[in-house]
Write a protein that holds these residues in place. Structure first.
Motif, PDB file in Angstrom:
ATOM      1  N   LEU A  39      -3.761  -1.474   5.645  1.00 37.97           N
ATOM      2  CA  LEU A  39      -2.576  -1.033   6.383  1.00 37.97           C
ATOM      3  C   LEU A  39      -2.739   0.418   6.862  1.00 37.97           C
ATOM      4  O   LEU A  39      -2.397   0.750   8.000  1.00 37.97           O
ATOM      5  CB  LEU A  39      -1.330  -1.174   5.514  1.00 37.97           C
ATOM      6  CG  LEU A  39      -0.797  -2.595   5.309  1.00 37.97           C
ATOM      7  CD1 LEU A  39       0.324  -2.600   4.277  1.00 37.97           C
ATOM      8  CD2 LEU A  39      -0.312  -3.188   6.628  1.00 37.97           C
ATOM      9  N   ALA A  40      -3.245   1.287   5.971  1.00 39.98           N
ATOM     10  CA  ALA A  40      -3.484   2.683   6.353  1.00 39.98           C
ATOM     11  C   ALA A  40      -4.546   2.766   7.445  1.00 39.98           C
ATOM     12  O   ALA A  40      -4.409   3.517   8.412  1.00 39.98           O
ATOM     13  CB  ALA A  40      -3.909   3.491   5.126  1.00 39.98           C
ATOM     14  N   TRP A  41      -5.592   1.987   7.300  1.00 40.83           N
ATOM     15  CA  TRP A  41      -6.659   1.910   8.300  1.00 40.83           C
ATOM     16  C   TRP A  41      -6.089   1.457   9.643  1.00 40.83           C
ATOM     17  O   TRP A  41      -6.355   2.051  10.690  1.00 40.83           O
ATOM     18  CB  TRP A  41      -7.689   0.945   7.761  1.00 40.83           C
ATOM     19  CG  TRP A  41      -8.884   0.619   8.601  1.00 40.83           C
ATOM     20  CD1 TRP A  41      -9.151   1.026   9.883  1.00 40.83           C
ATOM     21  CD2 TRP A  41      -9.986  -0.200   8.195  1.00 40.83           C
ATOM     22  NE1 TRP A  41     -10.348   0.498  10.296  1.00 40.83           N
ATOM     23  CE2 TRP A  41     -10.881  -0.250   9.291  1.00 40.83           C
ATOM     24  CE3 TRP A  41     -10.300  -0.895   7.031  1.00 40.83           C
ATOM     25  CZ2 TRP A  41     -12.066  -0.987   9.236  1.00 40.83           C
ATOM     26  CZ3 TRP A  41     -11.482  -1.618   6.977  1.00 40.83           C
ATOM     27  CH2 TRP A  41     -12.346  -1.661   8.069  1.00 40.83           C
ATOM     28  N   GLY A  42      -5.256   0.412   9.607  1.00 37.86           N
ATOM     29  CA  GLY A  42      -4.655  -0.102  10.836  1.00 37.86           C
ATOM     30  C   GLY A  42      -3.722   0.894  11.501  1.00 37.86           C
ATOM     31  O   GLY A  42      -3.639   0.955  12.732  1.00 37.86           O
ATOM     32  N   GLU A  43      -3.025   1.688  10.693  1.00 41.26           N
ATOM     33  CA  GLU A  43      -2.121   2.696  11.261  1.00 41.26           C
ATOM     34  C   GLU A  43      -2.898   3.709  12.098  1.00 41.26           C
ATOM     35  O   GLU A  43      -2.498   4.056  13.213  1.00 41.26           O
ATOM     36  CB  GLU A  43      -1.365   3.408  10.142  1.00 41.26           C
ATOM     37  CG  GLU A  43      -0.430   4.491  10.648  1.00 41.26           C
ATOM     38  CD  GLU A  43       0.208   5.301   9.537  1.00 41.26           C
ATOM     39  OE1 GLU A  43       0.778   6.369   9.835  1.00 41.26           O
ATOM     40  OE2 GLU A  43       0.127   4.873   8.359  1.00 41.26           O
ATOM     41  N   PRO A  80      -9.394  -2.879  12.185  1.00 42.56           N
ATOM     42  CA  PRO A  80      -9.018  -3.074  10.776  1.00 42.56           C
ATOM     43  C   PRO A  80      -9.546  -4.391  10.218  1.00 42.56           C
ATOM     44  O   PRO A  80      -9.502  -5.427  10.875  1.00 42.56           O
ATOM     45  CB  PRO A  80      -7.487  -3.061  10.818  1.00 42.56           C
ATOM     46  CG  PRO A  80      -7.159  -2.290  12.048  1.00 42.56           C
ATOM     47  CD  PRO A  80      -8.238  -2.593  13.031  1.00 42.56           C
ATOM     48  N   GLY A  81     -10.061  -4.302   8.992  1.00 44.58           N
ATOM     49  CA  GLY A  81     -10.565  -5.491   8.324  1.00 44.58           C
ATOM     50  C   GLY A  81     -11.977  -5.868   8.689  1.00 44.58           C
ATOM     51  O   GLY A  81     -12.450  -6.948   8.302  1.00 44.58           O
ATOM     52  N   ALA A  82     -12.694  -5.013   9.426  1.00 43.86           N
ATOM     53  CA  ALA A  82     -14.080  -5.321   9.793  1.00 43.86           C
ATOM     54  C   ALA A  82     -14.906  -5.554   8.530  1.00 43.86           C
ATOM     55  O   ALA A  82     -14.897  -4.737   7.612  1.00 43.86           O
ATOM     56  CB  ALA A  82     -14.675  -4.175  10.610  1.00 43.86           C
ATOM     57  N   VAL A  83     -15.592  -6.690   8.481  1.00 42.04           N
ATOM     58  CA  VAL A  83     -16.369  -7.040   7.299  1.00 42.04           C
ATOM     59  C   VAL A  83     -17.756  -6.406   7.377  1.00 42.04           C
ATOM     60  O   VAL A  83     -18.139  -5.805   8.383  1.00 42.04           O
ATOM     61  CB  VAL A  83     -16.489  -8.575   7.154  1.00 42.04           C
ATOM     62  CG1 VAL A  83     -15.122  -9.186   6.936  1.00 42.04           C
ATOM     63  CG2 VAL A  83     -17.156  -9.190   8.383  1.00 42.04           C
ATOM     64  N   ARG A  84     -18.510  -6.559   6.301  1.00 42.46           N
ATOM     65  CA  ARG A  84     -19.807  -5.886   6.198  1.00 42.46           C
ATOM     66  C   ARG A  84     -20.735  -6.257   7.350  1.00 42.46           C
ATOM     67  O   ARG A  84     -21.388  -5.385   7.934  1.00 42.46           O
ATOM     68  CB  ARG A  84     -20.463  -6.241   4.861  1.00 42.46           C
ATOM     69  CG  ARG A  84     -21.815  -5.584   4.639  1.00 42.46           C
ATOM     70  CD  ARG A  84     -22.346  -5.900   3.251  1.00 42.46           C
ATOM     71  NE  ARG A  84     -23.612  -5.230   3.018  1.00 42.46           N
ATOM     72  CZ  ARG A  84     -24.797  -5.758   3.297  1.00 42.46           C
ATOM     73  NH1 ARG A  84     -24.874  -6.959   3.844  1.00 42.46           N
ATOM     74  NH2 ARG A  84     -25.910  -5.083   3.041  1.00 42.46           N
ATOM     75  N   SER A  85     -20.836  -7.539   7.677  1.00 42.13           N
ATOM     76  CA  SER A  85     -21.742  -7.959   8.751  1.00 42.13           C
ATOM     77  C   SER A  85     -21.347  -7.336  10.089  1.00 42.13           C
ATOM     78  O   SER A  85     -22.213  -6.950  10.887  1.00 42.13           O
ATOM     79  CB  SER A  85     -21.750  -9.483   8.867  1.00 42.13           C
ATOM     80  OG  SER A  85     -20.449  -9.983   9.147  1.00 42.13           O
ATOM     81  N   VAL A 142      -5.087  -4.621   0.604  1.00 36.46           N
ATOM     82  CA  VAL A 142      -4.074  -4.794   1.654  1.00 36.46           C
ATOM     83  C   VAL A 142      -3.483  -3.454   2.058  1.00 36.46           C
ATOM     84  O   VAL A 142      -3.339  -3.145   3.256  1.00 36.46           O
ATOM     85  CB  VAL A 142      -2.967  -5.752   1.181  1.00 36.46           C
ATOM     86  CG1 VAL A 142      -1.840  -5.830   2.211  1.00 36.46           C
ATOM     87  CG2 VAL A 142      -3.541  -7.142   0.930  1.00 36.46           C
ATOM     88  N   GLU A 143      -3.149  -2.619   1.075  1.00 34.74           N
ATOM     89  CA  GLU A 143      -2.582  -1.307   1.376  1.00 34.74           C
ATOM     90  C   GLU A 143      -3.604  -0.414   2.090  1.00 34.74           C
ATOM     91  O   GLU A 143      -3.246   0.342   3.003  1.00 34.74           O
ATOM     92  CB  GLU A 143      -2.123  -0.639   0.079  1.00 34.74           C
ATOM     93  CG  GLU A 143      -0.938  -1.329  -0.576  1.00 34.74           C
ATOM     94  CD  GLU A 143      -0.624  -0.759  -1.939  1.00 34.74           C
ATOM     95  OE1 GLU A 143       0.506  -0.255  -2.135  1.00 34.74           O
ATOM     96  OE2 GLU A 143      -1.507  -0.808  -2.813  1.00 34.74           O
TER      97      GLU A 143
END
Length: 201
Positions: free
Chosen positions: A178-182, A63-68, A174-175
């Motif tokens: 959260l779904a991605w992390g779930e 979760p939160g992986a950035v473009r690079s 953020v939401e």
């Protein structure tokens, strides 16, 4: 006062400019699709397999992986077929002027060196990529790897829905994360249970 009629401004340059702009946007979209993929959270792949079955693979980045990071992850995952092709080309070229054994070593070095370089470039976060695979035969049965077919479809639908809501502005970043992390955590929990059962067996 001049009696020479004025020429109308040609619409051709305007049309040409619009066509160039549309072509430029198309090229950018294609490059974005190739380099970064269709989804920021990973990939959902479906392809036909042998004997009429269909294979599915859900790949979820941390979760939160950035473009690079996504660029490096995709390069690492694309390397096996691409590296094999480049290794074969290198081997074929080298075999024209070198012994076959040396050409084989060169081809293997191209493949292995590229794989090691891309793995290093992707960094330790590459180990956090989670994958769910399954295949379904023509009679509807599933061969399980890290989860049943229904679970994969549910998780993919959750990610796709969250991405659509985020792109349309109905949920914020953020939401969406959260779904991605779930989904990422659910795949990890399933894999942990499978690993525990295998150790017990």
């Amino acid at each position: 006062m001049s009696i020479v009629p004025r020429r109308r401004a040609s619409a051709v340059p305007v049309v040409a400019t619009k066509q160039r702009a549309e072509a430029s946007r198309l090229v950018r979209r294609v490059l974005h699709r190739i380099l970064e993929g269709r989804h920021p959270w990973g990939e959902f792949e479906v392809w036909p397999s042998r004997y009429g079955s269909t294979s599915f693979c859900l790949v979820v980045y941390p979760p939160g992986a950035v473009r690079s990071e996504r660029l490096r992850f995709r390069a690492m995952r694309a390397w096996p077929p691409l590296g094999m092709l480049l290794g074969l080309v290198a081997m074929a070229v080298a075999s024209q002027s070198m012994p076959v054994v040396v050409a084989l070593v060169i081809g293997g070095a191209v493949y292995g060196g590229g794989a090691l370089a891309l793995a290093r470039l992707a960094g330790p976060r590459r180990r956090q990529i989670r994958t769910l695979r399954t295949s379904r035969s023509t009679d509807g049965s599933s061969a399980l790897d890290w989860g049943p077919q229904q679970m994969m479809e549910d998780l993919a639908a959750l990610l796709l829905a969250a991405e659509h809501e985020h792109r349309s502005g109905r949920i914020d970043a953020v939401e969406f994360e959260l779904a991605w992390g779930e989904v990422w955590h659910r795949i990890g929990a399933r894999r942990s249970r499978q690993d525990s059962r295998r150790r017990e067996d």
